[in-house]
Design a protein around this motif. Structure first.
Motif, PDB file in Angstrom:
ATOM      1  N   ILE A  91      73.308  41.502  56.457  1.00 48.60           N
ATOM      2  CA  ILE A  91      72.522  41.759  57.667  1.00 48.60           C
ATOM      3  C   ILE A  91      72.275  43.260  57.737  1.00 48.60           C
ATOM      4  N   ARG A  92      71.021  43.647  57.553  1.00 51.77           N
ATOM      5  CA  ARG A  92      70.654  45.065  57.628  1.00 51.77           C
ATOM      6  C   ARG A  92      69.221  45.153  58.125  1.00 51.77           C
ATOM      7  N   ASN A  93      69.027  45.918  59.193  1.00 56.16           N
ATOM      8  CA  ASN A  93      67.695  45.998  59.765  1.00 56.16           C
ATOM      9  C   ASN A  93      67.631  47.176  60.737  1.00 56.16           C
ATOM     10  N   SER A  94      66.513  47.307  61.400  1.00 55.11           N
ATOM     11  CA  SER A  94      66.356  48.332  62.437  1.00 55.11           C
ATOM     12  C   SER A  94      65.412  47.808  63.506  1.00 55.11           C
ATOM     13  N   ILE A  95      65.579  48.329  64.712  1.00 54.39           N
ATOM     14  CA  ILE A  95      64.722  47.951  65.839  1.00 54.39           C
ATOM     15  C   ILE A  95      64.494  49.184  66.701  1.00 54.39           C
ATOM     16  N   VAL A  96      63.422  49.143  67.486  1.00 54.64           N
ATOM     17  CA  VAL A  96      63.152  50.194  68.464  1.00 54.64           C
ATOM     18  C   VAL A  96      63.495  49.648  69.846  1.00 54.64           C
ATOM     19  N   LEU A  97      64.453  50.289  70.508  1.00 53.70           N
ATOM     20  CA  LEU A  97      64.852  49.846  71.840  1.00 53.70           C
ATOM     21  C   LEU A  97      63.806  50.258  72.869  1.00 53.70           C
ATOM     22  N   PRO A  98      63.438  49.364  73.782  1.00 55.43           N
ATOM     23  CA  PRO A  98      62.373  49.671  74.756  1.00 55.43           C
ATOM     24  C   PRO A  98      62.669  50.880  75.637  1.00 55.43           C
ATOM     25  N   HIS A  99      63.958  51.157  75.875  1.00 56.94           N
ATOM     26  CA  HIS A  99      64.319  52.290  76.737  1.00 56.94           C
ATOM     27  C   HIS A  99      65.118  53.352  75.980  1.00 56.94           C
ATOM     28  N   GLY A 100      65.051  53.303  74.658  1.00 60.42           N
ATOM     29  CA  GLY A 100      65.724  54.313  73.852  1.00 60.42           C
ATOM     30  C   GLY A 100      67.237  54.204  73.923  1.00 60.42           C
TER      31      GLY A 100
ATOM     32  N   LEU B  97      79.061  44.010  63.410  1.00 59.44           N
ATOM     33  CA  LEU B  97      77.949  44.921  63.680  1.00 59.44           C
ATOM     34  C   LEU B  97      78.285  45.721  64.931  1.00 59.44           C
ATOM     35  N   HIS B  98      77.990  47.015  64.908  1.00 58.41           N
ATOM     36  CA  HIS B  98      78.195  47.883  66.074  1.00 58.41           C
ATOM     37  C   HIS B  98      76.865  48.578  66.351  1.00 58.41           C
ATOM     38  N   ILE B  99      76.227  48.246  67.459  1.00 61.83           N
ATOM     39  CA  ILE B  99      74.864  48.720  67.701  1.00 61.83           C
ATOM     40  C   ILE B  99      74.774  49.448  69.041  1.00 61.83           C
ATOM     41  N   PRO B 100      74.330  50.716  69.039  1.00 61.01           N
ATOM     42  CA  PRO B 100      74.153  51.441  70.305  1.00 61.01           C
ATOM     43  C   PRO B 100      73.082  50.794  71.157  1.00 61.01           C
ATOM     44  N   SER B 101      73.327  50.730  72.458  1.00 59.16           N
ATOM     45  CA  SER B 101      72.432  50.008  73.365  1.00 59.16           C
ATOM     46  C   SER B 101      71.885  50.860  74.499  1.00 59.16           C
ATOM     47  N   GLY B 102      72.318  52.124  74.591  1.00 57.75           N
ATOM     48  CA  GLY B 102      71.856  52.986  75.674  1.00 57.75           C
ATOM     49  C   GLY B 102      73.001  53.811  76.222  1.00 57.75           C
TER      50      GLY B 102
ATOM     51  N   LYS C 184      83.889  62.286  82.511  1.00 55.94           N
ATOM     52  CA  LYS C 184      83.026  63.374  82.957  1.00 55.94           C
ATOM     53  C   LYS C 184      81.735  63.492  82.150  1.00 55.94           C
ATOM     54  N   PHE C 185      81.528  62.601  81.201  1.00 55.24           N
ATOM     55  CA  PHE C 185      80.289  62.615  80.421  1.00 55.24           C
ATOM     56  C   PHE C 185      79.631  61.245  80.496  1.00 55.24           C
ATOM     57  N   ASP C 186      78.374  61.187  80.116  1.00 55.09           N
ATOM     58  CA  ASP C 186      77.610  59.943  80.168  1.00 55.09           C
ATOM     59  C   ASP C 186      77.924  59.119  78.910  1.00 55.09           C
ATOM     60  N   GLU C 187      78.736  58.105  79.090  1.00 52.13           N
ATOM     61  CA  GLU C 187      79.174  57.309  77.954  1.00 52.13           C
ATOM     62  C   GLU C 187      78.024  56.544  77.305  1.00 52.13           C
ATOM     63  N   SER C 188      78.127  56.372  75.997  1.00 50.69           N
ATOM     64  CA  SER C 188      77.229  55.469  75.294  1.00 50.69           C
ATOM     65  C   SER C 188      77.696  54.034  75.522  1.00 50.69           C
ATOM     66  N   VAL C 189      76.747  53.120  75.483  1.00 53.24           N
ATOM     67  CA  VAL C 189      77.051  51.692  75.579  1.00 53.24           C
ATOM     68  C   VAL C 189      76.738  51.066  74.226  1.00 53.24           C
ATOM     69  N   GLU C 190      77.644  50.229  73.739  1.00 56.82           N
ATOM     70  CA  GLU C 190      77.436  49.554  72.463  1.00 56.82           C
ATOM     71  C   GLU C 190      77.623  48.060  72.643  1.00 56.82           C
ATOM     72  N   ILE C 191      76.929  47.313  71.782  1.00 53.93           N
ATOM     73  CA  ILE C 191      77.168  45.878  71.716  1.00 53.93           C
ATOM     74  C   ILE C 191      77.680  45.575  70.308  1.00 53.93           C
TER      75      ILE C 191
ATOM     76  N   ASN D 193      67.343  48.321  82.565  1.00 51.65           N
ATOM     77  CA  ASN D 193      67.002  48.961  81.294  1.00 51.65           C
ATOM     78  C   ASN D 193      68.036  48.639  80.215  1.00 51.65           C
ATOM     79  N   LEU D 194      69.302  48.687  80.602  1.00 50.44           N
ATOM     80  CA  LEU D 194      70.350  48.303  79.652  1.00 50.44           C
ATOM     81  C   LEU D 194      70.168  46.851  79.214  1.00 50.44           C
ATOM     82  N   LYS D 195      69.872  46.002  80.186  1.00 45.88           N
ATOM     83  CA  LYS D 195      69.706  44.583  79.878  1.00 45.88           C
ATOM     84  C   LYS D 195      68.537  44.367  78.906  1.00 45.88           C
ATOM     85  N   GLU D 196      67.431  45.050  79.128  1.00 45.24           N
ATOM     86  CA  GLU D 196      66.277  44.893  78.237  1.00 45.24           C
ATOM     87  C   GLU D 196      66.607  45.382  76.823  1.00 45.24           C
ATOM     88  N   ASN D 197      67.321  46.496  76.728  1.00 43.98           N
ATOM     89  CA  ASN D 197      67.730  46.984  75.406  1.00 43.98           C
ATOM     90  C   ASN D 197      68.619  45.963  74.698  1.00 43.98           C
ATOM     91  N   ILE D 198      69.591  45.425  75.434  1.00 43.35           N
ATOM     92  CA  ILE D 198      70.531  44.470  74.841  1.00 43.35           C
ATOM     93  C   ILE D 198      69.819  43.179  74.448  1.00 43.35           C
TER      94      ILE D 198
END
Length: 234
Positions: free
Chosen positions: A58-67, A170-175, A36-43, A183-188
């Motif tokens: 391995i430690r870094n950060s990125i800006v996802l194109p679609h947040g 590594l566990h990274i939120p993707s949208g 009943k809620f909008d699940e997060s997607v992780e890779i 949009n999910l594909k571009e983020n991933i």
């Protein structure tokens, strides 16, 4: 571990022996019964690095194109003009000693911490409480910077930080599941590209051992590694 009826239904809907191409994995994931809620997607990645070695961290950060689809609460340690800059950029909390006192007292209603380099000495004592939560500012992920306005804008606009754990995962939120497939594909793809760039120069052998796509409440779908890396380079 006991799984819900919805999880068991999703688990039966895809081939667990197959390694999916990215487009097919997203479609399979979207077909799962939805909560009943909008699940997060992780890779998730399992890498062939040794986290005990400093040159294989391995430690870094990125800006996802679609947040990420999540509202990020940003706390900034800053004074003077830099405090004004943080407020103008939309930081949720800005200050110094008052915020240190609140955090020391057990307050953690924020998702990211940013500071200017000159204040690291003052907030260093917070490392024992912020560090385990992955919130301690670090120059490697751009959260210790003089470019406070840009850092706040990036955080609000979809910046994600990641760090290898002791098992080389590594566990990274993707949208969000509600995002359009493209949009999910571009983020991933953005995440995949970043992980490939992060490969340690000293590493010999296999770098990426597995890649898994999953939602908050759903089972993981394994990706075909060669295909996924090609997607990242396209």
């Amino acid at each position: 571990m006991k799984h819900s009826k919805r999880y068991k239904q999703a688990y039966a809907m895809f081939d667990r022996q197959r390694r999916y191409e990215l487009d097919d994995a997203i479609k399979a994931m979207k077909a799962f019964p939805a909560p009943k809620f909008d699940e997060s997607v992780e890779i998730h990645f399992n890498l062939g690095v040794d986290p005990r070695k400093a040159d294989q961290q391995i430690r870094n950060s990125i800006v996802l194109p679609h947040g990420t689809g999540k509202t990020v609460r940003v706390l900034v340690f800053a004074e003077g003009d830099k405090a004004d800059e943080a407020k103008a950029a939309g930081a949720d909390y800005v200050g110094m000693d008052d915020l240190v006192e609140k955090i020391t007292g057990g307050w953690f209603d924020f998702d990211m911490v940013i500071t200017t380099p000159n204040l690291m000495g003052k907030i260093g004592k917070l490392g024992r409480v912020l560090g385990p939560r992955g919130l301690m500012p670090n120059p490697k992920d751009g959260t210790v910077t003089m470019e406070i306005g840009k850092a706040v804008n990036d955080a609000k606009g979809g910046k994600v930080s990641y760090r290898i754990d002791k098992f080389a995962n590594l566990h990274i939120p993707s949208g969000k599941r509600s995002f359009p497939d493209e949009n999910l594909k571009e983020n991933i793809k953005t995440i995949l590209s970043a992980i490939l760039r992060d490969r340690p120069a000293t590493l010999k052998g296999v770098y990426i051992k597995s890649i898994t796509l999953c939602t908050t409440m759903g089972p993981g779908i394994k990706l075909q590694i060669a295909s996924a890396t090609m997607e990242a380079k396209s």
